[in-house]
Each structure stands twice: as structure tokens, then as C-alpha cells.
Design a protein around this motif. Structure first.
Motif, PDB file in Angstrom:
ATOM      1  N   SER A 275       0.819  -1.209   0.000  1.00 19.21           N
ATOM      2  CA  SER A 275       0.000   0.000   0.000  1.00 19.21           C
ATOM      3  C   SER A 275       0.858   1.266   0.000  1.00 19.21           C
ATOM      4  CB  SER A 275      -0.958  -0.009   1.193  1.00 19.21           C
ATOM      5  OG  SER A 275      -0.281  -0.368   2.368  1.00 19.21           O
ATOM      6  N   PHE A 279      -0.014   4.383  -2.302  1.00 19.03           N
ATOM      7  CA  PHE A 279      -0.376   5.668  -1.710  1.00 19.03           C
ATOM      8  C   PHE A 279       0.475   6.791  -2.311  1.00 19.03           C
ATOM      9  CE2 PHE A 279      -0.610   8.991   1.475  1.00 19.03           C
ATOM     10  CZ  PHE A 279      -1.959   9.004   1.750  1.00 19.03           C
ATOM     11  N   TYR A 352      -7.588   6.128  -4.256  1.00 18.89           N
ATOM     12  CA  TYR A 352      -7.032   5.094  -3.393  1.00 18.89           C
ATOM     13  C   TYR A 352      -8.073   4.022  -3.086  1.00 18.89           C
ATOM     14  CZ  TYR A 352      -3.731   3.380   0.142  1.00 18.89           C
ATOM     15  OH  TYR A 352      -2.858   2.622   0.867  1.00 18.89           O
ATOM     16  N   ALA A 353      -8.506   3.892  -1.818  1.00 18.61           N
ATOM     17  CA  ALA A 353      -9.408   2.791  -1.466  1.00 18.61           C
ATOM     18  C   ALA A 353     -10.718   2.849  -2.255  1.00 18.61           C
ATOM     19  CB  ALA A 353      -9.692   2.802   0.034  1.00 18.61           C
TER      20      ALA A 353
ATOM     21  N   TRP B  48     -17.553  14.805  -6.295  1.00 19.06           N
ATOM     22  CA  TRP B  48     -16.608  13.815  -5.784  1.00 19.06           C
ATOM     23  C   TRP B  48     -16.862  13.536  -4.298  1.00 19.06           C
ATOM     24  CZ3 TRP B  48     -13.050  13.955  -1.852  1.00 19.06           C
ATOM     25  CH2 TRP B  48     -12.127  12.893  -1.811  1.00 19.06           C
ATOM     26  N   TYR B  52     -17.876  10.044  -2.563  1.00 22.02           N
ATOM     27  CA  TYR B  52     -16.964   9.473  -1.565  1.00 22.02           C
ATOM     28  C   TYR B  52     -17.714   9.215  -0.249  1.00 22.02           C
ATOM     29  CZ  TYR B  52     -12.441   8.553   0.672  1.00 22.02           C
ATOM     30  OH  TYR B  52     -11.384   7.942   1.306  1.00 22.02           O
ATOM     31  N   VAL B  62     -12.626  -1.071   3.420  1.00 21.43           N
ATOM     32  CA  VAL B  62     -11.716  -1.774   2.511  1.00 21.43           C
ATOM     33  C   VAL B  62     -10.403  -1.920   3.247  1.00 21.43           C
ATOM     34  CG1 VAL B  62     -10.621  -1.744   0.264  1.00 21.43           C
ATOM     35  CG2 VAL B  62     -12.811  -0.599   0.586  1.00 21.43           C
ATOM     36  N   ASN B  63     -10.160  -3.106   3.768  1.00 22.71           N
ATOM     37  CA  ASN B  63      -8.929  -3.288   4.551  1.00 22.71           C
ATOM     38  C   ASN B  63      -8.091  -4.428   3.989  1.00 22.71           C
ATOM     39  OD1 ASN B  63     -11.171  -2.817   7.147  1.00 22.71           O
ATOM     40  ND2 ASN B  63      -9.681  -1.282   6.578  1.00 22.71           N
TER      41      ASN B  63
ATOM     42  N   ILE C  28      -9.373  12.031   1.728  1.00 27.83           N
ATOM     43  CA  ILE C  28      -8.871  10.672   1.496  1.00 27.83           C
ATOM     44  C   ILE C  28      -7.986  10.228   2.656  1.00 27.83           C
ATOM     45  CG2 ILE C  28      -7.360   9.251   0.044  1.00 27.83           C
ATOM     46  CD1 ILE C  28      -8.303  10.894  -2.355  1.00 27.83           C
ATOM     47  N   VAL C  29      -7.034  11.092   3.044  1.00 31.29           N
ATOM     48  CA  VAL C  29      -6.083  10.699   4.085  1.00 31.29           C
ATOM     49  C   VAL C  29      -6.804  10.522   5.419  1.00 31.29           C
ATOM     50  CG1 VAL C  29      -4.084  11.469   5.420  1.00 31.29           C
ATOM     51  CG2 VAL C  29      -4.084  11.697   2.928  1.00 31.29           C
ATOM     52  N   THR C  31     -10.013   9.748   6.102  1.00 31.53           N
ATOM     53  CA  THR C  31     -10.849   8.544   6.166  1.00 31.53           C
ATOM     54  C   THR C  31      -9.985   7.290   6.096  1.00 31.53           C
ATOM     55  OG1 THR C  31     -11.175   8.677   3.777  1.00 31.53           O
ATOM     56  CG2 THR C  31     -12.899   9.619   5.167  1.00 31.53           C
ATOM     57  N   THR C  32      -8.866   7.383   5.357  1.00 31.01           N
ATOM     58  CA  THR C  32      -7.966   6.231   5.257  1.00 31.01           C
ATOM     59  C   THR C  32      -7.371   5.910   6.626  1.00 31.01           C
ATOM     60  OG1 THR C  32      -7.437   6.725   2.960  1.00 31.01           O
ATOM     61  CG2 THR C  32      -5.838   5.403   4.173  1.00 31.01           C
ATOM     62  N   ASN C  35     -10.168   4.733   9.336  1.00 28.91           N
ATOM     63  CA  ASN C  35     -10.728   3.391   9.160  1.00 28.91           C
ATOM     64  C   ASN C  35      -9.683   2.372   8.734  1.00 28.91           C
ATOM     65  OD1 ASN C  35     -13.569   4.307   9.466  1.00 28.91           O
ATOM     66  ND2 ASN C  35     -13.082   5.449   7.617  1.00 28.91           N
ATOM     67  N   ALA C  36      -8.409   2.758   8.784  1.00 33.00           N
ATOM     68  CA  ALA C  36      -7.319   1.886   8.325  1.00 33.00           C
ATOM     69  C   ALA C  36      -7.622   1.319   6.937  1.00 33.00           C
ATOM     70  CB  ALA C  36      -7.074   0.761   9.335  1.00 33.00           C
ATOM     71  N   LEU C  37      -8.099   2.162   6.042  1.00 28.23           N
ATOM     72  CA  LEU C  37      -8.432   1.702   4.688  1.00 28.23           C
ATOM     73  C   LEU C  37      -7.165   1.465   3.881  1.00 28.23           C
ATOM     74  CD1 LEU C  37     -11.284   4.180   3.656  1.00 28.23           C
ATOM     75  CD2 LEU C  37     -11.483   1.985   4.813  1.00 28.23           C
ATOM     76  N   HIS C  38      -7.165   0.425   3.091  1.00 27.10           N
ATOM     77  CA  HIS C  38      -6.128   0.279   2.065  1.00 27.10           C
ATOM     78  C   HIS C  38      -6.608  -0.727   1.046  1.00 27.10           C
ATOM     79  CE1 HIS C  38      -4.981  -3.635   3.699  1.00 27.10           C
ATOM     80  NE2 HIS C  38      -5.069  -3.091   4.876  1.00 27.10           N
TER      81      HIS C  38
END
Lengths: 541, 63, 179
Positions: A275, A279, A352-353, B48, B52, B62-63, C28-29, C31-32, C35-38
Motif C-alpha cells: 500500500s 499511496f 485510493y481505497a 466527488w 466518496y 476496505v482493509n 482521502i487521508v 478517512t484512510t 478506518n485503516a483503509l487500504h
């Protein structure tokens, strides 16, 4: 077309648009196959042969040949000097032409049904890959001619600002050289050896990574002629001036810098990358929006100059005062609208996600058809309409068929791509030949798919009318063959060295590419990777 | 403002705009362009954000 | 008009552009991180030639498995032209990890209407974790071209309400597709 240099330009553009016309028929037919309506010749094999052909012709042949032809034209008309290496240029054309025939025959005979993105370990006939490689080799000759032409002009005009149209063309030539390195390495070191039977396995992860190197930058290579027209032709046709020549140079340099180290945003859903680099390249992708956003302001201001000169009033009302009856202006208006919607879809793709929501769905197909098929190709049309009188020496007999054609294309692409966005959010995968619409889970996809197919046929009508226009319309009054470009409000006499060449910027590209791609590529040589067995799709495999 | 003929050859055929007209137009420019481009960018960013926050995030992590 | 004014107006616009792009990146950063999104990015290699013989992806291990902590792992293989198994039960509203690999060519899937999406690249195990909140059958098409049979490569992800979620003594759960 009385002189050889003009024939050179016309030959490239004709090959580009013949490929386009063939691929347009394929595209419309594919939409029928995907819809609930029965299509003639509908089988999985014919569908994927067609998808491979449509992709290869639209992505490799149309833009490459168009960019080459337009580039030669710009080099002669903006620099006002004979094209250096005319014989080389013709050699490049014939090499590319041989490659096109080789690839198309191989694809149509069903020997390379691997799509234009190759997807090893699937492996087709070597003649498909060689054909594509020949097109690239032909285009490398073009790159050399472009760079030589600019250097020759600089020697003859020491210290003078390289005209913006040529500066941008050379930026694109250098961008293209960098771009082709990724797919070139994939073909030379992985795919060709497999297709020749020299190797029996392929590291699929490495192949995808090398292809991603090419996959985003190639889009900017396709796009550059549209931006060159925005900056150097449109302001003049609209009756104004370019608001800022400097911003034009800055934008083209930013495209060169930022369209390359971002290709991994095509691999967000891939398991072979961590990732961290995903990123990083997402952040770099955000930067590539900057030159486009600069462009809409600079070109907006250039058009506003034209509109105010024509008596345009109001904060928004000036837009109505633009000469929308002129094809270049009409096409640019459509192009910006489609760029807006396509850009919106692209921002969602790059987030990204959030890519999980739409990756490999019809949403993506909608995005790049709007950006490339829409905003870029409509400018290819406009450029061809603009330079055809100068190449043939005859004006169009009427502008009405041209306006009708541009409208058809715009309306067609909107009707095609808007339902695709919705279907993508529903989860409809791209690159699937047929759906079981009797299944209640997806029955509601049917009507949207049908509407989209109707749009495809409107586009096909637009494509056919375009070729017809180009072939038959230019038999009017004798035309002025002089090609002149837009002046800037402040036409530069001299510009700083960094805005007049690419030495520094090439170094920066190299640094960015090392940062973005060195480890993602190198990891395949450190990781304990397992290559996948080659799977031949051609007969005899 | 003066418009100079260029070395670079790109303006061998200067357009026939009158400098006074251009000056007058440039008193308004780029207000309209800023408004139009600003509106377009704002709409895109709002769109957007809506996708989102209202489509993507509710569909699950999404992990 | 003097050139400085033009440059100033361009710079003001650059500021607007930077603000817009920054806003997006901040969302983006934030929420990422929150929620530990990837995206699926575990970089885990596997030999596609032997995965059916031994290890995690042998036939007996494929399918849905409830773990001791109540989370669920689904293991499957994407192969020309089917997912094995074809019906994947998962509990509603609980974290589900899907682990998938390919013995042949590149595949991929999306579970329609959800964020479950990954490429499946031979030589690598793809893993994604998400939750499914809508009970019922969700189509799961192969979304990457894998050969002429690609269009017929579908699975079904069945989201089972908590009260109907009854795995066997080993924590295994299966489902059948009604033809």
C-alpha cells in the motif's frame, strides 16, 4: 496535396482515421453484443477478437499516427523551416504501416485474442506483438525528427523562444520516449520470448508493473494534440489571443513530469504491490490534475478575450458571444464539457481505497471513453478539419456537415458513457461479452445497457460522417494554405532557458521515476516470486 | 502595451486585433474565466465528495 | 495590460486549484487513517503450479471458515473459467477476509454493489477484508479478461442474516446454488 511533406502529414492522418473508422464499427457492434439485443455473428470468440482489435486500433494506431502526422505538420508550420529527415519520416511511416497490417491480420485471424493490454501469461502469435513494436519503432523515428527539428531551429534562432506549438510537440515526443520504455521492456524481455517459445513461464506481476509504467503516460501522449490545439489554434480561431504563453509552457512541462510516475494507480487492486507505493503514486496522481486545471483557466481566459472583443457581457454571459458556428470553437466547447465529466470519473478512480468501488467495472470504460474518445478525439476531428484546407488547398463546401458531425459525436458519447457510469456503480464488469439478463439479480442492467448501445450507434454515425466529410467536403473555394498560430497577449521574444528546452525536466522525470518505480520493479528480483506457466491462445500453442 | 514582431516566426501573420480593443477587453478578463472555471471545479469537487461520503464509505470498509 | 497582472491572476488560480486538490487529499487521508483503509496489498507469493497439492489452497481448505474470534475467512481459487467454490456464504455485518489466488492466468472479481474488489494474479495471494450489510445473493463476476470463457465465470456471494448463520462443528459453512 501537391508536395511531399503535405503528403506525409495526410498519409499519417488518413491511416489514423481509417483505423479509427474500422475500430468504431467494432465498438458499436460490441455494445450490441453486451446488450439484451441480439447481434449478428455473436460469439465469445468474435467478441474478444473485436475487443482486441478495437483497443489496439484506438489506443495504438489512431493516436500514434495522428500525433506523428500532426507533429510533422507543426514542425514545418510553426518553425517555418523544411522538415529535417523527410526520408526518415517516410521510413517511420512505412515501418508503422507494416506493423499495423501485421498486427491487424493476426488479431482478425484469432491468433492474438489477448486484448490490447496483452495480459500475460496469456500469449498470442508473435506477429501481433511484433506489429505493435513496429508501430512504436516508427514513432521513435518521429521522436528523433521532432527533437532534431527543434535543435536545428534553435541553432538558427539563438536565444529565441521556441514557438509554443513546437515546444509542446517536443514535450510530447520526449514524454512518448519515456512512456514506451515500460511496455517496450515488457514486450522485449517477457512477452516476445514467450511467444517465440523460448520461455515457458512469465512473471505476471512484473509484466503488469511494466505495463502500468506505460498505461497512464500513454493517455497524456494521446491528449497532447488536443491541448496543443487549445493553446495555439483555438484562441486565434475564436478571434482572441492566448492569455498566457508562459502558462502553456508550464502546463506542458508539468504533463511531462507528472503523467509518468503515476501508473500504479492502475494497480490499486493488485496483490503484487504494497500500500505504500500505491499511496505515493495516488499523491502524485493528484498532482497531474494541476496542469489540466491550469489549462481550463488559461484557455477560458483566452476565450473570454475573444468573447469580450465580440461584445460579450456578464460574468457568464460572455460564453454566448463566442463564435460557436466555427468547428474548432464548437469542438473545444464539447471537449471541455466531456473533460469535466471524464475528469470527475477519473478523480473517483484515483482516490485510493475508493478504487475498490469501481475498478474494472463499466465506470472505468465510461471514464476513458469520455476523456479519450470524447474530449481528445473530438479535437483530432477539429484539428483535421482545420488543417485540411491548408493541405488540400480547398475550403470545405459547407460547414453544416462538420457541425452535424461534431454534435453527433458529442451526443453519442454522452448517451454511451453516462449509463456506463451507473452500470459501473451497480457492479457491471467491463470486458464481458454477454450477460444473463434473465437472472433477476442483474435484469435491471438490461435497459441501461440498451441505452448505452444506442449511444454507440450515434457515435458510429458520427465516425462515418467524419470520414465522409474529410474525403468529400474539401472541394470548395481555393484556400489559403498558410497555417498560423494564435498570438499570446504577451508574445514572448525570449523565455528563460528552462521554459525553452527539456534538459532539466528530463533529469527530474528520471528522479521521479526512480522514486516511484525503482522498488516496485526491483522487488520482483528480491521477492521469492513464482512465474506463471505461459498459456498460448494461438493455434499450434 | 506593444506587440512586437517576433524572431520566432510564429507570428509572421499577426492577427488583426486592435490594441485598444484588446486593452479594453483585458480590463474584464479573466473575471469571467475565473467564474466559469471556478464553478466547474467546485461542481466536480462537490460531486466527488458526495460519491466518496454517500456511496463509497457506506458500502463498507476496505482493509 | 501588463504581464504581471496576468501572472498574478494565474497564481491566484493556482491557489484555488491547490485548495481543491488539498481538500480531496485531506478527505482521502483522514478517512484512510480513521478506518485503516487500504486496497488489497498484502504482497504474498505462492507457487501457482503446486497450490492445489499442498497448503492453504488445497480443495479441503477452500470455502468459508469461521475463526475463533468470530471473524470469517473465505478461501477460494479463481481458475479458467470458474471460482472454486461457486457459492460463498458470509455472515451479515461481520468482518470477512477473502483470500484468493490463481493457478493459471490473471483473474479478478467484484462483488456487485459492494467494495469487495481485487485482482487475482498468478503467483500472488490477494487478500481483502470488508463487511457485507445487505442479506441475499450478490453476483461476483470475474472482471478481468482470462480467455474466451471469461464471460461465464461468475460466483455468488450469499450474505446470511446472523440468525441463520449456523456453521458446523469445525466452523465451516457452505451453500448451494439453485440452478
Amino acid at each position: 496535396m501537391n508536395s511531399s511533406p503535405n503528403r506525409l502529414v495526410a498519409a499519417h492522418i488518413w491511416v489514423a482515421f481509417i483505423a479509427f473508422a474500422v475500430a468504431a464499427v467494432m465498438g458499436a457492434w460490441q455494445m450490441l453484443v453486451r446488450s439484451p439485443i441480439d447481434a449478428p455473428l455473436e460469439t465469445a470468440e468474435t467478441y474478444f477478437v473485436s475487443v482486441t482489435g478495437h483497443g489496439a486500433l484506438m489506443a495504438y494506431v489512431l493516436p500514434t499516427l495522428f500525433v506523428m502526422g500532426f507533429g510533422y505538420y507543426v514542425a514545418m508550420t510553426a518553425l517555418k523551416q523544411p522538415l529535417p529527415g523527410l526520408r526518415w519520416a517516410w521510413a517511420g511511416f512505412y515501418i508503422a504501416a507494416i506493423g499495423i497490417v501485421m498486427a491487424v491480420v493476426t488479431v482478425l485471424s484469432g491468433q492474438a485474442t489477448v486484448l490490447y493490454t496483452f495480459y500475460p501469461p496469456l500469449t498470442g502469435s508473435v506477429f501481433f506483438y511484433l506489429g505493435v513494436l513496429l508501430v512504436v519503432v516508427g514513432s521513435w523515428i518521429w521522436v528523433a525528427v521532432m527533437i532534431t527539428a527543434m535543435m536545428k531551429w534553435k541553432r538558427a534562432n539563438p536565444g529565441a523562444a521556441v514557438p509554443l506549438a513546437m515546444f509542446a510537440t517536443v514535450a510530447n515526443a520526449i514524454l512518448w520516449l519515456w512512456t514506451t520504455a515500460g511496455v517496450g521492456a515488457e514486450l522485449l524481455f517477457q512477452v516476445l520470448p514467450a511467444s517465440l517459445g523460448w520461455t515457458d513461464s512469465i512473471d505476471a506481476g512484473l509484466a503488469r508493473t511494466l505495463f502500468s509504467w506505460t498505461l497512464h503516460a500513454i493517455v497524456y501522449f494521446w491528449l497532447m494534440p488536443a491541448y496543443i490545439a487549445f493553446y495555439t489554434i483555438l484562441p486565434k480561431v475564436a478571434g482572441g489571443r492566448l492569455y498566457s504563453d508562459t502558462m502553456g509552457r508550464v502546463s506542458f512541462i508539468l504533463f511531462l513530469l507528472y503523467s509518468l510516475p503515476v501508473g500504479m494507480h492502475h494497480l490499486f487492486m493488485d496483490p503484487e504491490h504494497g500500500s505504500g507505493f500505491k499511496f505515493l503514486q495516488m499523491m502524485l496522481t493528484a498532482l497531474v490534475t494541476v496542469p489540466t486545471l491550469l489549462t481550463i483557466f488559461t484557455i477560458g481566459a483566452s476565450l473570454e478575450i475573444a468573447a469580450r472583443l465580440r461584445g460579450g457581457k456578464g460574468l457568464f454571459g460572455w460564453v454566448r458571444a463566442l463564435p460557436w458556428d466555427r468547428p474548432m470553437v464548437l469542438a473545444a466547447g464539447f471537449s471541455f464539457i466531456m473533460l469535466g465529466f471524464g475528469g470527475f470519473g477519473g478523480l473517483i478512480n484515483m482516490s485510493y481505497a475508493m478504487n475498490s468501488m469501481i475498478h474494472n467495472t463499466s465506470w472505468v470504460t465510461a471514464h476513458f471513453h469520455l476523456i479519450f474518445g470524447g474530449s481528445v478525439v473530438i479535437m483530432y476531428f477539429a484539428i483535421a478539419y482545420h488543417i485540411w484546407p491548408k493541405l488540400t488547398g480547398r475550403e470545405a463546401r459547407s460547414l453544416t456537415p462538420i457541425r452535424v458531425q461534431l454534435w453527433l459525436w458529442f451526443v453519442g458519447i454522452v448517451i454511451t458513457s453516462f449509463p456506463w457510469h451507473i452500470l459501473g456503480l451497480f457492479g457491471q464488469p467491463r470486458r464481458v461479452s454477454s450477460f444473463d439478463f434473465a437472472n433477476p439479480e442483474i435484469a435491471y442492467w438490461g435497459p441501461w445497457t440498451t441505452v448505452s448501445a444506442i449511444g454507440g450507434f450515434i457515435m458510429l454515425a458520427g465516425a462515418a460522417l467524419f470520414v465522409w466529410n474529410l474525403a468529400t467536403l474539401y472541394r470548395g473555394a481555393a484556400a489559403d494554405r498558410t497555417m498560423s498560430y494564435a498570438m499570446a497577449v504577451h508574445q514572448p521574444r525570449e523565455v528563460p532557458r528552462v521554459l525553452n528546452g527539456f534538459g532539466l525536466w528530463n533529469t527530474l522525470v528520471a528522479v521521479l521515476m526512480i522514486v516511484a518505480y525503482a522498488w516496485p520493479i526491483a522487488q520482483f528480483f528480491f521477492l521469492d516470486t513464482y512465474p506463471a506457466p505461459v498459456q498460448r491462445v494461438d493455434v499450434g500453442g | 502595451m506593444t506587440v512586437t514582431r517576433q524572431h520566432d516566426g510564429s507570428t509572421d501573420e499577426p492577427d488583426d486585433l486592435k490594441e485598444a480593443d484588446l486593452e479594453r477587453a483585458l480590463r474584464l478578463v479573466p473575471r469571467g474565466a475565473a467564474a466559469l472555471a471556478g464553478l466547474a471545479v467546485a461542481l466536480i469537487i462537490v460531486g466527488w465528495l458526495l460519491v466518496y461520503l454517500l456511496v463509497f464509505l457506506p458500502r463498507g470498509p476496505v482493509n | 495590460m501588463d504581464e504581471k497582472r496576468i501572472v498574478r491572476s494565474e497564481l491566484r488560480w493556482v491557489f484555488v486549484v491547490a485548495a481543491a486538490v488539498t481538500l480531496m487529499l485531506v478527505v482521502i487521508v483522514a478517512t484512510t487513517l480513521a478506518n485503516a483503509l487500504h486496497p488489497p496489498s498484502n504482497v504474498e507469493t505462492i507457487d501457482p503450479a503446486t497450490l492445489h497439492i499442498a497448503g492453504e489452497f488445497t480443495e479441503a481448505n477452500l470455502g468459508t471458515q469461521e475463526n475463533a474470534d468470530g471473524t470469517v475467512t473465505v478461501r477460494l481459487i479463481a481458475t479458467q473459467y470458474a471460482f472454486v467454490p461457486r457459492c460463498l456464504p458470509v455472515p451479515e455485518g461481520r468482518p470477512v477476509s477473502i483470500r484468493v489466488t490463481s493457478p493459471d492466468v490473471i483473474h479478478g472479481f467484484i462483488v456487485a454493489g459492494t467494495n469487495a474488489n481485487t485482482m487475482v494474479v498468478p503467483g500472488f495471494v490477494a487478500e481483502l477484508t470488508t463487511e457485507f450489510d445487505e442479506p441475499g445473493d450478490h453476483l461476483m463476476p470475474c472482471h478481468e479478461y482470462c480467455g474466451l470463457g471469461h464471460s461465464n465465470m461468475w460466483a455468488v456471494l450469499r450474505v446470511v442474516p446472523e440468525e441463520e448463520w449456523i456453521p458446523d462443528a469445525n466452523g465451516r459453512m457452505t451453500c448451494e446454488l439453485v440452478p
